[in-house]
Each structure stands twice: as structure tokens, then as C-alpha cells.
Motif scaffolding. Structure first.
Motif, PDB file in Angstrom:
ATOM      1  N   LEU A  88       0.828  -1.199   0.000  1.00 29.08           N
ATOM      2  CA  LEU A  88       0.000   0.000   0.000  1.00 29.08           C
ATOM      3  C   LEU A  88       0.864   1.252   0.000  1.00 29.08           C
ATOM      4  CD1 LEU A  88      -2.693  -0.892   2.707  1.00 29.08           C
ATOM      5  CD2 LEU A  88      -2.865  -1.189   0.226  1.00 29.08           C
ATOM      6  N   GLY A  89       0.364   2.291  -0.687  1.00 30.62           N
ATOM      7  CA  GLY A  89       0.970   3.616  -0.630  1.00 30.62           C
ATOM      8  C   GLY A  89      -0.083   4.597  -0.150  1.00 30.62           C
ATOM      9  N   PHE A  90       0.314   5.555   0.701  1.00 32.25           N
ATOM     10  CA  PHE A  90      -0.644   6.488   1.290  1.00 32.25           C
ATOM     11  C   PHE A  90      -0.276   7.925   0.938  1.00 32.25           C
ATOM     12  CE2 PHE A  90      -0.589   2.760   4.012  1.00 32.25           C
ATOM     13  CZ  PHE A  90      -1.934   2.507   4.234  1.00 32.25           C
ATOM     14  N   ILE A  91      -1.279   8.702   0.532  1.00 31.55           N
ATOM     15  CA  ILE A  91      -1.120  10.141   0.341  1.00 31.55           C
ATOM     16  C   ILE A  91      -2.126  10.822   1.261  1.00 31.55           C
ATOM     17  CG2 ILE A  91      -1.145  12.070  -1.276  1.00 31.55           C
ATOM     18  CD1 ILE A  91      -0.752  10.059  -3.541  1.00 31.55           C
ATOM     19  N   PHE A  92      -1.614  11.607   2.222  1.00 31.23           N
ATOM     20  CA  PHE A  92      -2.473  12.217   3.226  1.00 31.23           C
ATOM     21  C   PHE A  92      -2.726  13.694   2.918  1.00 31.23           C
ATOM     22  CE2 PHE A  92      -0.012   8.838   5.259  1.00 31.23           C
ATOM     23  CZ  PHE A  92      -1.003   8.076   5.853  1.00 31.23           C
ATOM     24  N   GLN A  93      -3.851  14.201   3.394  1.00 32.31           N
ATOM     25  CA  GLN A  93      -4.184  15.603   3.179  1.00 32.31           C
ATOM     26  C   GLN A  93      -3.140  16.527   3.797  1.00 32.31           C
ATOM     27  OE1 GLN A  93      -8.189  16.677   4.248  1.00 32.31           O
ATOM     28  NE2 GLN A  93      -7.717  18.847   4.393  1.00 32.31           N
ATOM     29  N   ASP A  94      -2.619  16.148   4.983  1.00 32.73           N
ATOM     30  CA  ASP A  94      -1.672  17.016   5.693  1.00 32.73           C
ATOM     31  C   ASP A  94      -0.215  16.585   5.476  1.00 32.73           C
ATOM     32  OD1 ASP A  94      -1.813  14.697   7.091  1.00 32.73           O
ATOM     33  OD2 ASP A  94      -2.213  15.592   9.047  1.00 32.73           O
ATOM     34  N   PHE A  95       0.028  15.845   4.409  1.00 28.36           N
ATOM     35  CA  PHE A  95       1.369  15.469   3.925  1.00 28.36           C
ATOM     36  C   PHE A  95       2.063  14.402   4.780  1.00 28.36           C
ATOM     37  CE2 PHE A  95       1.138  20.265   3.364  1.00 28.36           C
ATOM     38  CZ  PHE A  95       0.401  20.188   2.200  1.00 28.36           C
ATOM     39  N   ASN A  96       2.072  14.572   6.136  1.00 23.03           N
ATOM     40  CA  ASN A  96       2.733  13.613   7.044  1.00 23.03           C
ATOM     41  C   ASN A  96       4.207  13.405   6.716  1.00 23.03           C
ATOM     42  OD1 ASN A  96       0.286  13.304   8.324  1.00 23.03           O
ATOM     43  ND2 ASN A  96       0.292  11.070   8.252  1.00 23.03           N
ATOM     44  N   LEU A  97       4.899  14.476   6.374  1.00 24.76           N
ATOM     45  CA  LEU A  97       6.343  14.410   6.154  1.00 24.76           C
ATOM     46  C   LEU A  97       7.072  14.637   7.473  1.00 24.76           C
ATOM     47  CD1 LEU A  97       6.659  16.507   2.866  1.00 24.76           C
ATOM     48  CD2 LEU A  97       6.484  14.028   3.092  1.00 24.76           C
ATOM     49  N   LEU A  98       8.252  14.048   7.596  1.00 22.03           N
ATOM     50  CA  LEU A  98       9.073  14.241   8.791  1.00 22.03           C
ATOM     51  C   LEU A  98       9.910  15.502   8.619  1.00 22.03           C
ATOM     52  CD1 LEU A  98      10.192  10.543   9.372  1.00 22.03           C
ATOM     53  CD2 LEU A  98       8.391  11.808  10.553  1.00 22.03           C
ATOM     54  N   ASP A  99       9.708  16.469   9.511  1.00 25.38           N
ATOM     55  CA  ASP A  99      10.330  17.789   9.363  1.00 25.38           C
ATOM     56  C   ASP A  99      11.849  17.752   9.448  1.00 25.38           C
ATOM     57  OD1 ASP A  99       7.857  18.975   9.082  1.00 25.38           O
ATOM     58  OD2 ASP A  99       7.640  19.401  11.227  1.00 25.38           O
ATOM     59  N   THR A 100      12.400  16.746  10.131  1.00 24.54           N
ATOM     60  CA  THR A 100      13.854  16.684  10.323  1.00 24.54           C
ATOM     61  C   THR A 100      14.573  15.988   9.167  1.00 24.54           C
ATOM     62  OG1 THR A 100      13.599  14.651  11.604  1.00 24.54           O
ATOM     63  CG2 THR A 100      13.644  16.730  12.827  1.00 24.54           C
ATOM     64  N   LEU A 101      13.810  15.505   8.178  1.00 24.24           N
ATOM     65  CA  LEU A 101      14.391  14.832   7.028  1.00 24.24           C
ATOM     66  C   LEU A 101      14.190  15.673   5.772  1.00 24.24           C
ATOM     67  CD1 LEU A 101      13.186  11.130   7.531  1.00 24.24           C
ATOM     68  CD2 LEU A 101      15.295  12.212   8.358  1.00 24.24           C
ATOM     69  N   THR A 102      15.137  15.584   4.846  1.00 26.91           N
ATOM     70  CA  THR A 102      14.978  16.263   3.560  1.00 26.91           C
ATOM     71  C   THR A 102      13.917  15.547   2.737  1.00 26.91           C
ATOM     72  OG1 THR A 102      16.634  14.885   2.460  1.00 26.91           O
ATOM     73  CG2 THR A 102      17.424  16.903   3.552  1.00 26.91           C
ATOM     74  N   ALA A 103      13.530  16.171   1.638  1.00 26.08           N
ATOM     75  CA  ALA A 103      12.563  15.530   0.745  1.00 26.08           C
ATOM     76  C   ALA A 103      13.097  14.177   0.281  1.00 26.08           C
ATOM     77  CB  ALA A 103      12.293  16.441  -0.456  1.00 26.08           C
ATOM     78  N   TYR A 104      14.369  14.136  -0.076  1.00 26.30           N
ATOM     79  CA  TYR A 104      15.002  12.876  -0.502  1.00 26.30           C
ATOM     80  C   TYR A 104      14.871  11.825   0.588  1.00 26.30           C
ATOM     81  CZ  TYR A 104      18.594   9.607  -2.152  1.00 26.30           C
ATOM     82  OH  TYR A 104      19.256   8.485  -2.577  1.00 26.30           O
ATOM     83  N   GLU A 105      15.202  12.199   1.822  1.00 25.94           N
ATOM     84  CA  GLU A 105      15.190  11.249   2.930  1.00 25.94           C
ATOM     85  C   GLU A 105      13.762  10.794   3.261  1.00 25.94           C
ATOM     86  OE1 GLU A 105      19.205  12.963   5.190  1.00 25.94           O
ATOM     87  OE2 GLU A 105      17.218  13.789   5.634  1.00 25.94           O
ATOM     88  N   ASN A 106      12.786  11.687   3.150  1.00 30.24           N
ATOM     89  CA  ASN A 106      11.395  11.305   3.373  1.00 30.24           C
ATOM     90  C   ASN A 106      10.946  10.257   2.362  1.00 30.24           C
ATOM     91  OD1 ASN A 106       9.465  12.720   5.434  1.00 30.24           O
ATOM     92  ND2 ASN A 106      10.925  14.312   4.843  1.00 30.24           N
ATOM     93  N   ILE A 107      11.340  10.444   1.111  1.00 32.08           N
ATOM     94  CA  ILE A 107      10.950   9.497   0.062  1.00 32.08           C
ATOM     95  C   ILE A 107      11.678   8.163   0.242  1.00 32.08           C
ATOM     96  CG2 ILE A 107      10.939   9.062  -2.430  1.00 32.08           C
ATOM     97  CD1 ILE A 107      10.886  12.169  -2.761  1.00 32.08           C
ATOM     98  N   ALA A 108      12.967   8.247   0.557  1.00 29.46           N
ATOM     99  CA  ALA A 108      13.795   7.042   0.658  1.00 29.46           C
ATOM    100  C   ALA A 108      13.456   6.174   1.859  1.00 29.46           C
ATOM    101  CB  ALA A 108      15.274   7.445   0.714  1.00 29.46           C
ATOM    102  N   LEU A 109      12.847   6.772   2.877  1.00 33.48           N
ATOM    103  CA  LEU A 109      12.624   6.063   4.138  1.00 33.48           C
ATOM    104  C   LEU A 109      11.844   4.760   3.952  1.00 33.48           C
ATOM    105  CD1 LEU A 109      13.006   6.178   7.198  1.00 33.48           C
ATOM    106  CD2 LEU A 109      10.856   7.463   7.342  1.00 33.48           C
ATOM    107  N   ALA A 110      10.848   4.786   3.053  1.00 30.26           N
ATOM    108  CA  ALA A 110      10.031   3.582   2.838  1.00 30.26           C
ATOM    109  C   ALA A 110      10.865   2.408   2.324  1.00 30.26           C
ATOM    110  CB  ALA A 110       8.903   3.896   1.856  1.00 30.26           C
ATOM    111  N   LEU A 111      11.898   2.702   1.539  1.00 30.36           N
ATOM    112  CA  LEU A 111      12.775   1.646   1.017  1.00 30.36           C
ATOM    113  C   LEU A 111      13.831   1.248   2.040  1.00 30.36           C
ATOM    114  CD1 LEU A 111      13.310   2.847  -2.664  1.00 30.36           C
ATOM    115  CD2 LEU A 111      11.742   1.096  -1.820  1.00 30.36           C
TER     116      LEU A 111
END
Length: 255
Positions: A88-111
Motif C-alpha cells: 500500500l501507498g498512502f497520500i495524506f491531506q496534511d502530507f505527514n512528512l518528517l520535518d527533520t528529514l529532507t525531501a530525498y530522505e522522506n521518500i527514501a525512508l520507505a525503502l
């Protein structure tokens, strides 16, 4: 077409016998691989509950949900966690990104959670970032990018594992009209070019018009459903508005 999601006679009740709320009542439907489905309905209609039981965030009271033949209503423990993580992949209304990680790191975390090798992670992050037009912001933190860019980072994180289903809960709800249009165009392109199967809950007829199929929920039941067919997006939008008017109330109350 290949069926990916089968829902058989599911119901979801809250409360007890003296105070019972039927959020979903005996819903059945089939979703094919590569479908882009918008789920619409007024507040309290049951559309978010439907998404929640498909995502295994909540459990059905009765009935069964199958993803490529696997009965996910019976999954527990590690098997349930593995399904959520890998399928499953989730896209949330409020993004749910981790503020202490870069965009790259947020994306890579799942892998990284799946112990994928760093070289493969980098290749896949770069590929998905290119698809969604965010290659130039990968080294920025969430506080340094716009709402639209945050949502595209969230979308990249959702699809990086090549999930069987991408579930989006009001993905344009926190975006302005320009950012909404850009995100919807990207999601539509992912669906068309890569056969990504997307289920999107939305109040908005404009957002729903980017889908290939719309399912309307009223009082916990399917009220209507139809495919885009051969018409253009404007014709599809008009058809959606026609059904919204049949649901009762003002259009602004529903979409």
C-alpha cells in the motif's frame, strides 16, 4: 482487465446495540489494475471509512476485502504490517512528512525500512522525483518547500515501493487551485503511463474529474458509479455534477 481489489458485502458499525452507527452497509465493488477511482459523498457518508478499511487502518464488522486474491481482513501481526509496508501507498491531506528529514530522505525512508541497497534506493528516488517534477527540491526540508511540493513529495513516498494500491485521502484539501491542478495532472500521468492503481477520496468534483471512474457513497451505501468512457474531462465533470445534484442538498455541501 486484471482485478486487483474485490470488496464483498462489507459493513462497518460503531457503538453498541443501544447506540449503533452504520458507517458502511453491505458494500460490494471491484477495482481493476490501473484504475484511477474517485470516491465521493457528503461528510458522514462513509467514504473515508471505506478508505480506512481498505487500507487496514480500521477493520470491517463483516464481509471480506481481497487484494489480488489475498483476504486482507484476516491479516494480523507481522503479516498485516508487511502488507501495509509493501503493498500500500498512502497520500495524506496534511502530507505527514518528517520535518527533520529532507525531501530525498522522506521518500527514501520507505525503502530503507525494507533494507534495500543504497544504490538502488538512490536510483528509485531519482526516478520517482523526475516523474513528479521534484528533482530540484530533493535536498530541501519540508519547511523550505511549498504545499504543492510537499504533496508531491508525499506522493513520491507513496509510490516508491511500487505498491499494488495507492490510497489518497483528500490529497488536494490543503492546496491552492494551481497546486491542486498540478498534483492531479501528475497523479493522472502516473496512472496512465505506469498503470498505478489509485483510490482517491474527495469532496471536490474538479479533483474527481481527473479520475477514470467515480463511486458515490450515500448513507454508507453505493449510490452510483460510472466510468469516464470516451468523453473528455469537461464532460466527465458535468456528469459528476449531475449525480451530485441527485444526492440532495447544495453542490457546495457535497463537492
Amino acid at each position: 482487465m486484471e482485478n486487483i481489489l474485490t470488496i464483498e458485502n462489507i459493513s462497518k458499525y460503531y457503538g453498541n446495540k443501544s447506540n449503533l452507527t452504520k458507517a458502511i452497509s453491505n458494500i460490494s465493488l471491484n477495482i481493476n489494475k490501473g484504475d484511477f477511482v474517485a470516491i465521493m459523498g457528503a461528510s458522514g457518508s462513509g467514504k473515508t471509512t471505506l478508505l480506512n478499511v481498505i487500507s487496514t487502518i480500521d477493520k470491517v464488522t463483516s464481509g471480506h476485502i481481497y487484494v489480488e486474491g489475498l483476504d486482507i481482513t484476516k491479516l494480523k501481526g507481522n503479516n498485516l504490517n508487511k502488507f501495509r509496508r509493501e503493498e500500500l501507498g498512502f497520500i495524506f491531506q496534511d502530507f505527514n512528512l518528517l520535518d527533520t528529514l529532507t525531501a530525498y530522505e522522506n521518500i527514501a525512508l520507505a525503502l530503507q525500512i525494507q533494507n534495500i541497497k543504497a544504490k538502488i534506493i538512490d536510483q528509485r528516488v531519482q526516478e520517482v522525483a523526475d516523474k513528479l517534477g521534484i528533482s530540484d527540491i530533493l535536498n530541501k526540508y519540508p519547511c523550505e518547500i511549498s504545499g504543492g511540493q510537499k504533496q508531491r513529495v508525499s506522493s513520491a513516498r507513496a509510490i516508491i515501493t511500487n505498491p499494488k494500491l495507492v490510497l489518497a485521502d483528500e490529497p488536494t484539501g490543503a492546496l491552492d487551485s494551481r497546486s491542486s491542478k498540478m498534483l492531479l495532472e501528475r497523479l493522472q500521468k502516473l496512472n496512465q503511463d505506469y498503470q498505478t492503481t489509485i483510490l482517491m477520496v474527495t469532496h471536490d468534483a474538479f479533483s474527481a474529474s481527473y479520475a477514470s471512474k467515480v463511486i458515490f457513497i450515500k448513507d454508507g451505501r453505493i449510490f452510483n458509479e460510472f466510468d469516464r468512457g470516451g468523453g473528455d474531462r469537461k464532460q466527465f465533470f458535468d456528469k459528476i455534477i449531475d449525480v451530485v445534484s441527485l444526492l440532495g442538498g447544495d453542490v457546495s455541501d457535497v463537492v
